[in-house]
Design an enzyme around this catalytic site. Structure first.
Site, PDB file in Angstrom:
ATOM      1  N   SER A 131       0.812  -1.205   0.000  1.00 21.18           N
ATOM      2  CA  SER A 131       0.000   0.000   0.000  1.00 21.18           C
ATOM      3  C   SER A 131       0.854   1.267   0.000  1.00 21.18           C
ATOM      4  O   SER A 131       1.672   1.431  -0.893  1.00 21.18           O
ATOM      5  CB  SER A 131      -0.964  -0.069   1.173  1.00 21.18           C
ATOM      6  OG  SER A 131      -2.115   0.653   0.858  1.00 21.18           O
TER       7      SER A 131
ATOM      8  N   HIS B  36      -7.917  -5.554   1.153  1.00 22.69           N
ATOM      9  CA  HIS B  36      -6.649  -4.837   1.215  1.00 22.69           C
ATOM     10  C   HIS B  36      -5.813  -5.311   2.404  1.00 22.69           C
ATOM     11  O   HIS B  36      -6.154  -5.049   3.554  1.00 22.69           O
ATOM     12  CB  HIS B  36      -7.004  -3.348   1.363  1.00 22.69           C
ATOM     13  CG  HIS B  36      -5.844  -2.425   1.273  1.00 22.69           C
ATOM     14  ND1 HIS B  36      -5.134  -2.231   0.112  1.00 22.69           N
ATOM     15  CD2 HIS B  36      -5.275  -1.620   2.201  1.00 22.69           C
ATOM     16  CE1 HIS B  36      -4.182  -1.341   0.330  1.00 22.69           C
ATOM     17  NE2 HIS B  36      -4.236  -0.953   1.588  1.00 22.69           N
TER      18      HIS B  36
ATOM     19  N   TRP C 245     -10.439   0.275  -3.884  1.00 28.53           N
ATOM     20  CA  TRP C 245      -9.802   1.593  -3.664  1.00 28.53           C
ATOM     21  C   TRP C 245      -8.471   1.662  -4.428  1.00 28.53           C
ATOM     22  O   TRP C 245      -8.136   2.655  -5.043  1.00 28.53           O
ATOM     23  CB  TRP C 245      -9.622   1.783  -2.163  1.00 28.53           C
ATOM     24  CG  TRP C 245      -9.257   3.161  -1.695  1.00 28.53           C
ATOM     25  CD1 TRP C 245      -8.167   3.491  -0.933  1.00 28.53           C
ATOM     26  CD2 TRP C 245      -9.980   4.384  -1.891  1.00 28.53           C
ATOM     27  NE1 TRP C 245      -8.166   4.840  -0.662  1.00 28.53           N
ATOM     28  CE2 TRP C 245      -9.267   5.408  -1.238  1.00 28.53           C
ATOM     29  CE3 TRP C 245     -11.157   4.712  -2.572  1.00 28.53           C
ATOM     30  CZ2 TRP C 245      -9.680   6.738  -1.226  1.00 28.53           C
ATOM     31  CZ3 TRP C 245     -11.568   6.042  -2.567  1.00 28.53           C
ATOM     32  CH2 TRP C 245     -10.840   7.033  -1.902  1.00 28.53           C
TER      33      TRP C 245
ATOM     34  N   LYS D  80       4.016   2.085  -2.557  1.00 28.96           N
ATOM     35  CA  LYS D  80       4.323   3.280  -3.359  1.00 28.96           C
ATOM     36  C   LYS D  80       5.805   3.602  -3.163  1.00 28.96           C
ATOM     37  O   LYS D  80       6.535   3.923  -4.106  1.00 28.96           O
ATOM     38  CB  LYS D  80       3.456   4.469  -2.921  1.00 28.96           C
ATOM     39  CG  LYS D  80       1.925   4.203  -2.941  1.00 28.96           C
ATOM     40  CD  LYS D  80       1.122   5.418  -2.475  1.00 28.96           C
ATOM     41  CE  LYS D  80      -0.222   5.121  -1.821  1.00 28.96           C
ATOM     42  NZ  LYS D  80      -1.295   4.578  -2.598  1.00 28.96           N
TER      43      LYS D  80
HETATM   44  C1  GCU Z   1      -5.313   4.659   2.292  1.00 26.14           C
HETATM   45  C2  GCU Z   1      -4.834   5.425   1.082  1.00 26.14           C
HETATM   46  C3  GCU Z   1      -4.089   4.512   0.084  1.00 26.14           C
HETATM   47  C4  GCU Z   1      -3.039   3.705   0.792  1.00 26.14           C
HETATM   48  C5  GCU Z   1      -3.653   2.972   1.964  1.00 26.14           C
HETATM   49  C6  GCU Z   1      -2.665   2.166   2.810  1.00 26.14           C
HETATM   50  O1  GCU Z   1      -6.351   3.817   1.923  1.00 26.14           O
HETATM   51  O2  GCU Z   1      -5.931   6.049   0.500  1.00 26.14           O
HETATM   52  O3  GCU Z   1      -3.503   5.269  -0.949  1.00 26.14           O
HETATM   53  O4  GCU Z   1      -2.402   2.854  -0.116  1.00 26.14           O
HETATM   54  O5  GCU Z   1      -4.261   3.908   2.836  1.00 26.14           O
HETATM   55  O6  GCU Z   1      -1.513   2.557   2.940  1.00 26.14           O
HETATM   56  O7  GCU Z   1      -3.093   1.134   3.346  1.00 26.14           O
END
Ligand code: GCU
Length: 370
Positions: free
Chosen positions: A208, A350, A299, A212
């Site tokens: 997540s 997720h 998402w 990134k």
């Molecule tokens: C939030 C955010 C995401 C990210 C996520 C995470 O949902 O919007 O962009 O990847 O957190 O880090 O679990």
């Protein structure tokens, strides 16, 4: 697919000329792409490896039922704004006559619970026991050692330590995801010095927001042989153009500290971005890349993550690797292993799970790290 979404052409230079060779890719296009991501998305890091970098290591043998040596490494550095420490936790397999070992480095964004150094608390998020059992060293750092995950105007963490601006913070200054990627690269600085680690076979992985950062670290730093993105979604592995779920505006509104100020000008205007995320994946080429999604993670948008991966294939082909070719989007639990490129869709929500880790290691076993 590229045409459908109106993506920037990864193999056409800023001047419009076609990139025809590995040489042109390496000398022109890849540097251009990294510069574009610095300028418009993640920001420009003011420093690479600080001259002040030191490592202090505490070694404990006989961990994980005698199967591993634990190393706790304090990675220390100093800048005009003070001092910092990134704590690296490492379990190295301990097998007579074997090693140096390939390694997985996780950028942990879930805090201490998932990475207990005593291993009283095991965790699927960072299954050190399984990683070691499969012949890899397991390394982890807490991204918040580099920069706390809060919107504080980039005063704390490595920003506060290294930034020196006359007046306003520039619109392309590095932000939080870039700080986390910087931490991964400093961990690599350490791993290169550890004789138990084969530094030519190190994967950087993240889930997540951590994914990134692992992608940005892997795009920038060619020392990582494999880059793993788990459900990194918006401004990670997923294309921004045509994306469902979290948009550029949504991520900038909720997490203004993750990306630089320039990125905010693309809120609601994804089509104006000079980059899209397939170019980030392409910057990893010809090194190995693995992207994973979960089918109920709308998402992050699995289809857009997969589309970005396939849109990076032309750059792998330029280097003589077929990537995933044009393989159709797979069903859940049907991992794809291609040339230097892998992907799976897991059923569920997720998360970073035991299933995900086993697939990353299958891909590493199949050639990415072995
Ligand atoms: C939030 C955010 C995401 C990210 C996520 C995470 O949902 O919007 O962009 O990847 O957190 O880090 O679990």
């Amino acid at each position: 697919m590229t045409a459908e979404r109106g993506l920037p052409d990864v193999l056409r230079g800023n001047n419009g000329e076609r990139i025809e060779s590995v040489d042109e890719w390496r000398s022109k296009r890849r540097p251009e792409i990294l510069a574009l991501f610095r300028t418009y998305v993640y920001g420009r890091e003011p420093i690479d490896r600080p001259a002040s970098l030191t490592f202090e290591t505490a070694v404990t043998p006989g961990m994980l039922d005698g199967r591993a040596v634990r190393k706790q490494v304090d990675i220390r550095f100093e800048g005009p704004g003070g001092r910092g420490t990134i704590r690296l936790l490492l379990f190295v397999p301990d097998e007579e006559g074997k090693g140096p070992y390939p390694a997985f480095l996780l950028l942990n964004n879930r805090g201490a619970l998932t990475t207990d150094p005593q291993r009283q608390v095991g965790s699927p998020f960072w299954p050190a026991e399984r990683i070691v059992a499969r012949g890899y060293a397991a390394a982890v750092l807490d991204v918040e050692d580099a920069d706390p995950d809060v919107d504080d105007g980039h005063r704390d963490g490595v920003h506060g330590i290294f930034d020196r601006f006359d007046g306003e913070r520039p619109a392309d200054a590095w932000a939080t995801i870039a700080a986390w990627a910087w931490a991964a690269r400093r961990a690599m600085d350490y791993l290169e010095t550890d004789p138990d680690i084969d530094a030519g076979r190190v994967a950087v992985a993240g889930h997540s927001r951590g994914g990134k950062a692992s992608l940005w670290a892997g795009a920038l730093d060619e020392r990582f042989a494999l880059v793993v993105s788990n459900e990194s979604g918006s401004t990670g592995a997923a294309l921004s153009r045509g994306k469902r779920g979290e948009t550029v505006q949504a991520i900038n509104d909720r997490f203004p500290h993750w990306f630089n100020r320039n990125y905010k000008s693309f809120n609601g205007r994804e089509e104006a971005l000079p980059v899209d995320q397939h170019m980030l994946i392409a910057a990893v080429a010809p090194r190995a890349v693995y992207v994973a999604s979960a089918d109920r993670d709308e998402w992050a948008d699995p289809a857009s993550e997969y589309a970005a991966l396939l849109a990076a294939v032309p750059v792998y082909r330029l280097h003589g690797f077929n990537g995933l070719g044009d393989a159709p989007f797979p069903a859940p639990e049907s991992p794809l292993i291609g040339e230097r490129m892998g992907y799976h869709l897991r059923s569920g929500v997720h998360d970073l799970t035991a299933y995900d880790w086993e697939r990353f290691m299958d891909f590493a076993d199949a050639g990415a790290l072995k």
